[in-house]
Design a protein around this motif. Structure first.
Motif, PDB file in Angstrom:
ATOM      1  N   PHE A  11      32.534  60.242  -7.241  1.00  0.00           N
ATOM      2  CA  PHE A  11      33.638  60.530  -6.327  1.00  0.00           C
ATOM      3  C   PHE A  11      34.528  61.610  -6.918  1.00  0.00           C
ATOM      4  CE2 PHE A  11      38.114  59.628  -5.073  1.00  0.00           C
ATOM      5  CZ  PHE A  11      38.012  60.112  -3.782  1.00  0.00           C
ATOM      6  N   GLY A  12      35.039  62.489  -6.041  1.00  0.00           N
ATOM      7  CA  GLY A  12      35.972  63.522  -6.466  1.00  0.00           C
ATOM      8  C   GLY A  12      36.171  64.544  -5.371  1.00  0.00           C
ATOM      9  N   ARG A  13      36.593  65.742  -5.759  1.00  0.00           N
ATOM     10  CA  ARG A  13      36.826  66.827  -4.806  1.00  0.00           C
ATOM     11  C   ARG A  13      36.137  68.091  -5.308  1.00  0.00           C
ATOM     12  NH1 ARG A  13      40.888  66.411  -0.953  1.00  0.00           N
ATOM     13  NH2 ARG A  13      41.964  64.402  -0.941  1.00  0.00           N
ATOM     14  N   ILE A  14      35.623  68.872  -4.373  1.00  0.00           N
ATOM     15  CA  ILE A  14      35.006  70.140  -4.735  1.00  0.00           C
ATOM     16  C   ILE A  14      35.553  71.224  -3.821  1.00  0.00           C
ATOM     17  CG2 ILE A  14      32.898  69.016  -5.551  1.00  0.00           C
ATOM     18  CD1 ILE A  14      31.507  69.959  -3.023  1.00  0.00           C
ATOM     19  N   GLY A  15      35.432  72.475  -4.238  1.00  0.00           N
ATOM     20  CA  GLY A  15      35.924  73.591  -3.439  1.00  0.00           C
ATOM     21  C   GLY A  15      37.288  74.049  -3.911  1.00  0.00           C
ATOM     22  N   GLY A  16      37.781  75.102  -3.266  1.00  0.00           N
ATOM     23  CA  GLY A  16      39.063  75.676  -3.644  1.00  0.00           C
ATOM     24  C   GLY A  16      40.234  74.870  -3.127  1.00  0.00           C
ATOM     25  N   GLY A  17      41.423  75.235  -3.593  1.00  0.00           N
ATOM     26  CA  GLY A  17      42.644  74.558  -3.157  1.00  0.00           C
ATOM     27  C   GLY A  17      42.626  73.094  -3.544  1.00  0.00           C
ATOM     28  N   ALA A  18      43.035  72.244  -2.590  1.00  0.00           N
ATOM     29  CA  ALA A  18      43.034  70.806  -2.846  1.00  0.00           C
ATOM     30  C   ALA A  18      41.620  70.247  -2.901  1.00  0.00           C
ATOM     31  CB  ALA A  18      43.838  70.082  -1.766  1.00  0.00           C
ATOM     32  N   GLY A  19      40.648  71.010  -2.380  1.00  0.00           N
ATOM     33  CA  GLY A  19      39.266  70.569  -2.410  1.00  0.00           C
ATOM     34  C   GLY A  19      38.915  69.629  -1.274  1.00  0.00           C
ATOM     35  N   VAL A  20      37.627  69.424  -1.093  1.00  0.00           N
ATOM     36  CA  VAL A  20      37.102  68.522  -0.071  1.00  0.00           C
ATOM     37  C   VAL A  20      36.631  67.245  -0.760  1.00  0.00           C
ATOM     38  CG1 VAL A  20      35.306  68.192   1.672  1.00  0.00           C
ATOM     39  CG2 VAL A  20      36.422  70.418   1.423  1.00  0.00           C
ATOM     40  N   PRO A  21      37.047  66.071  -0.293  1.00  0.00           N
ATOM     41  CA  PRO A  21      36.567  64.821  -0.907  1.00  0.00           C
ATOM     42  C   PRO A  21      35.045  64.727  -0.825  1.00  0.00           C
ATOM     43  CG  PRO A  21      38.398  64.386   0.583  1.00  0.00           C
ATOM     44  CD  PRO A  21      37.990  65.817   0.812  1.00  0.00           C
ATOM     45  N   LEU A  22      34.442  64.268  -1.904  1.00  0.00           N
ATOM     46  CA  LEU A  22      32.992  64.098  -1.957  1.00  0.00           C
ATOM     47  C   LEU A  22      32.680  62.709  -2.486  1.00  0.00           C
ATOM     48  CD1 LEU A  22      30.229  66.460  -3.078  1.00  0.00           C
ATOM     49  CD2 LEU A  22      30.469  64.286  -4.302  1.00  0.00           C
ATOM     50  N   LEU A  23      31.807  62.006  -1.780  1.00  0.00           N
ATOM     51  CA  LEU A  23      31.319  60.709  -2.215  1.00  0.00           C
ATOM     52  C   LEU A  23      29.824  60.840  -2.453  1.00  0.00           C
ATOM     53  CD1 LEU A  23      33.505  58.755   0.223  1.00  0.00           C
ATOM     54  CD2 LEU A  23      33.235  57.995  -2.122  1.00  0.00           C
ATOM     55  N   ALA A  24      29.411  60.663  -3.714  1.00  0.00           N
ATOM     56  CA  ALA A  24      28.002  60.750  -4.088  1.00  0.00           C
ATOM     57  C   ALA A  24      27.451  59.334  -4.216  1.00  0.00           C
ATOM     58  CB  ALA A  24      27.857  61.513  -5.399  1.00  0.00           C
ATOM     59  N   LEU A  25      26.490  59.008  -3.368  1.00  0.00           N
ATOM     60  CA  LEU A  25      25.943  57.657  -3.301  1.00  0.00           C
ATOM     61  C   LEU A  25      24.568  57.596  -3.957  1.00  0.00           C
ATOM     62  CD1 LEU A  25      26.793  56.919   0.462  1.00  0.00           C
ATOM     63  CD2 LEU A  25      28.308  56.811  -1.535  1.00  0.00           C
ATOM     64  N   PRO A  26      24.131  56.392  -4.321  1.00  0.00           N
ATOM     65  CA  PRO A  26      22.784  56.255  -4.889  1.00  0.00           C
ATOM     66  C   PRO A  26      21.712  56.655  -3.880  1.00  0.00           C
ATOM     67  CG  PRO A  26      24.102  54.257  -5.209  1.00  0.00           C
ATOM     68  CD  PRO A  26      24.851  55.124  -4.252  1.00  0.00           C
ATOM     69  N   GLY A  27      20.497  56.895  -4.379  1.00  0.00           N
ATOM     70  CA  GLY A  27      19.423  57.355  -3.518  1.00  0.00           C
ATOM     71  C   GLY A  27      18.614  56.255  -2.868  1.00  0.00           C
ATOM     72  N   ASN A  28      18.575  55.059  -3.456  1.00  0.00           N
ATOM     73  CA  ASN A  28      17.837  53.982  -2.816  1.00  0.00           C
ATOM     74  C   ASN A  28      18.459  53.664  -1.455  1.00  0.00           C
ATOM     75  OD1 ASN A  28      15.715  53.296  -4.623  1.00  0.00           O
ATOM     76  ND2 ASN A  28      17.203  52.307  -5.980  1.00  0.00           N
ATOM     77  N   PRO A  29      17.643  53.506  -0.407  1.00  0.00           N
ATOM     78  CA  PRO A  29      18.195  53.392   0.957  1.00  0.00           C
ATOM     79  C   PRO A  29      19.199  52.265   1.150  1.00  0.00           C
ATOM     80  CG  PRO A  29      15.836  53.801   1.042  1.00  0.00           C
ATOM     81  CD  PRO A  29      16.172  53.568  -0.393  1.00  0.00           C
ATOM     82  N   VAL A  30      18.899  51.085   0.612  1.00  0.00           N
ATOM     83  CA  VAL A  30      19.827  49.968   0.792  1.00  0.00           C
ATOM     84  C   VAL A  30      21.113  50.222   0.016  1.00  0.00           C
ATOM     85  CG1 VAL A  30      20.192  47.501   0.439  1.00  0.00           C
ATOM     86  CG2 VAL A  30      17.971  48.327   1.246  1.00  0.00           C
ATOM     87  N   SER A  31      20.972  50.731  -1.205  1.00  0.00           N
ATOM     88  CA  SER A  31      22.159  51.055  -2.008  1.00  0.00           C
ATOM     89  C   SER A  31      23.025  52.087  -1.307  1.00  0.00           C
ATOM     90  CB  SER A  31      21.736  51.594  -3.378  1.00  0.00           C
ATOM     91  OG  SER A  31      20.968  50.645  -4.081  1.00  0.00           O
ATOM     92  N   ALA A  32      22.386  53.096  -0.728  1.00  0.00           N
ATOM     93  CA  ALA A  32      23.134  54.149  -0.058  1.00  0.00           C
ATOM     94  C   ALA A  32      23.896  53.594   1.143  1.00  0.00           C
ATOM     95  CB  ALA A  32      22.187  55.263   0.385  1.00  0.00           C
ATOM     96  N   TYR A  33      23.236  52.763   1.940  1.00  0.00           N
ATOM     97  CA  TYR A  33      23.890  52.241   3.137  1.00  0.00           C
ATOM     98  C   TYR A  33      25.028  51.291   2.788  1.00  0.00           C
ATOM     99  CZ  TYR A  33      24.801  49.783   7.458  1.00  0.00           C
ATOM    100  OH  TYR A  33      25.434  49.228   8.542  1.00  0.00           O
TER     101      TYR A  33
END
Length: 440
Positions: free
Chosen positions: A321-343
């Motif tokens: 979790f965090g922000r990317i891009g310029g300025g205040a940035g865009v929130p980003l949520l990086a989830l696991p790749g396993n389908p159930v974990s991701a959902y």
């Protein structure tokens, strides 16, 4: 419920994390996510463009609705005194002074012994107190029999009313629905077809709303192929981007599915840079576990604002979790790749973020208490989220499928998540558990 025998046991001892690594609870991670997102700034939209958005402020009626007394039936506007004692045998015979259609401006005056032919929605003329439906008259035919339509030709000289009409009958009174100054919708209301219709009815051409957040969804992994394309050795169809995009839409967002991105740092960075301009939130799946091909971590960490964490939960332990891009940035949520974990990660963390950005009052899924029909096991120090089927009629829940985080077939049959707290090792059959409902 059974709890660990040693209360001083390290809750992460069952994991492979190095002793010094910090682990986050589900609640801590969620609180951190929600602390860094907020409702989007209000904008003014045309009514149809506002469908699915939330009102940014209360909507007040500028005038009465209906704005004038009008007829709820096709018939004749009359004075009630002129129909006292009327029957089919002894009807009241009234002179017809004119016809009033919906939208009419100039209205005939109805005096003693008179009536005006009137259509549904037409304004009531001066002097009239009620409407005699056409079925209660002879339709102006003069034959003495009741008519069932308004097809009698004009001009008419007389109409026979075949029964008494009470004051106010078949009249929609001014302000009977909404009064001027009434609060017709409160801030936070989701605008669907009926709400938009109400705003149009009170004369609003535009409305101030919280816009629907734009969510970009992408999956990472060189093994992913587009559904419908041939699947080669070691490859799988990309399902996460479809699941998560649909889930974001269901949560109220405008979601853009980017699809699978290979494990190539330059490609991933290019895709992200291309999507930042249209994103209020970015959701990725895959590449957050500890592994040799940590391209996702490499790219995200290069922006300087993304933190990768281990959570005390199963499934879904690795999160970013965090922000990317310029300025205040865009929130980003990086989830696991396993389908159930991701959902499950989406339901626990992404959905509340979307609902917060929408300005929705119901940020979290409803949680109910249910009786577990089967015994459950859980790992110490992990909050377990098991797929289940909840039956509201008897307040019971049954687990669906196994614990593995690749079982998408079982996930598709579930309507809830059974929650087993971190300190609980087992839940006997017949004991109560918390259940997160996945359907509204």
């Amino acid at each position: 419920m059974t709890t660990p025998s040693d209360p001083n046991r390290n809750p992460d001892a069952c994991c492979d994390d190095p002793p010094a690594a910090r682990t986050w609870t589900v609640d801590e991670h969620l609180a951190d996510v929600l602390a860094q997102v907020a409702p989007l700034p209000p904008i003014e939209l045309q009514l149809l463009d506002a469908r699915g958005c939330r009102l940014a402020e209360d909507a007040l009626a500028p005038g009465d609705l209906p704005p004038f007394d009008n007829s709820s039936m096709d018939g004749y506007a009359i004075r009630t005194v002129d129909t006292v004692g009327a029957t089919e045998r002894y009807p009241s015979v009234l002179g017809v002074v004119g016809e009033i259609a919906a939208g009419a401006g100039e209205l005939p005056k109805v005096g003693p012994g008179q009536a005006a032919r009137i259509m549904t929605g037409a304004p009531m003329p001066p002097g009239a107190e009620a409407v005699a439906p056409v079925e209660w008259t002879d339709g102006g035919t003069g034959t003495g029999r009741a008519a069932d339509s308004m097809t009698a030709p004009l001009p008419e000289e007389e109409v026979r009313v075949l029964r008494e009409v009470t004051a106010g009958a078949h009249v929609r009174r001014r302000g009977s629905d909404v009064r001027a100054g009434d609060r017709v919708l409160t801030a936070g209301t989701r605008l669907g077809p009926t709400q938009l219709g109400l705003l149009a009815a009170i004369g609003c051409g535009t409305v101030r709303v919280r816009p629907r957040p734009r969510v970009v969804v992408l999956s990472t992994g060189s093994e992913l192929v587009q559904p419908g394309e041939p699947v080669g050795p070691g490859q799988i169809s990309d399902s996460n981007s479809f699941t998560l995009t649909a889930a974001a839409q269901e949560a109220g967002a405008i979601a853009y599915r980017v699809g699978g991105v290979p494990d190539d740092a330059a490609v991933l960075r290019s895709v992200l840079e291309d999507q930042l301009g249209r994103a209020d939130l970015i959701v990725t799946s895959g590449g957050v576990s500890v592994g040799a091909h940590d391209v996702v971590k490499e790219v995200f960490e290069s922006y300087g604002g993304v933190d990768f964490r281990r959570l005390r939960m199963q499934p879904g332990k690795p999160q970013g979790f965090g922000r990317i891009g310029g300025g205040a940035g865009v929130p980003l949520l990086a989830l696991p790749g396993n389908p159930v974990s991701a959902y499950i990660s989406f339901e626990l963390f992404v959905r509340p973020a979307i609902r917060t950005m929408l300005g929705a009052p119901d940020v979290h899924r409803p949680v109910v208490r249910a009786v577990c029909g089967s015994a459950l096991r859980s790992l110490a120090g992990r909050r377990q989220f098991l797929r289940g089927w909840y039956t509201a009629a008897d307040g019971t829940v049954e687990p669906v499928g196994g614990e593995s985080s690749h079982l998408v077939g079982a996930l598709a049959r579930a309507n809830c998540l059974i929650t087993v707290p971190e300190e609980v090792l087992a839940v006997p059959a017949g004991e109560g558990v918390d259940v997160v409902l996945l359907t509204d």
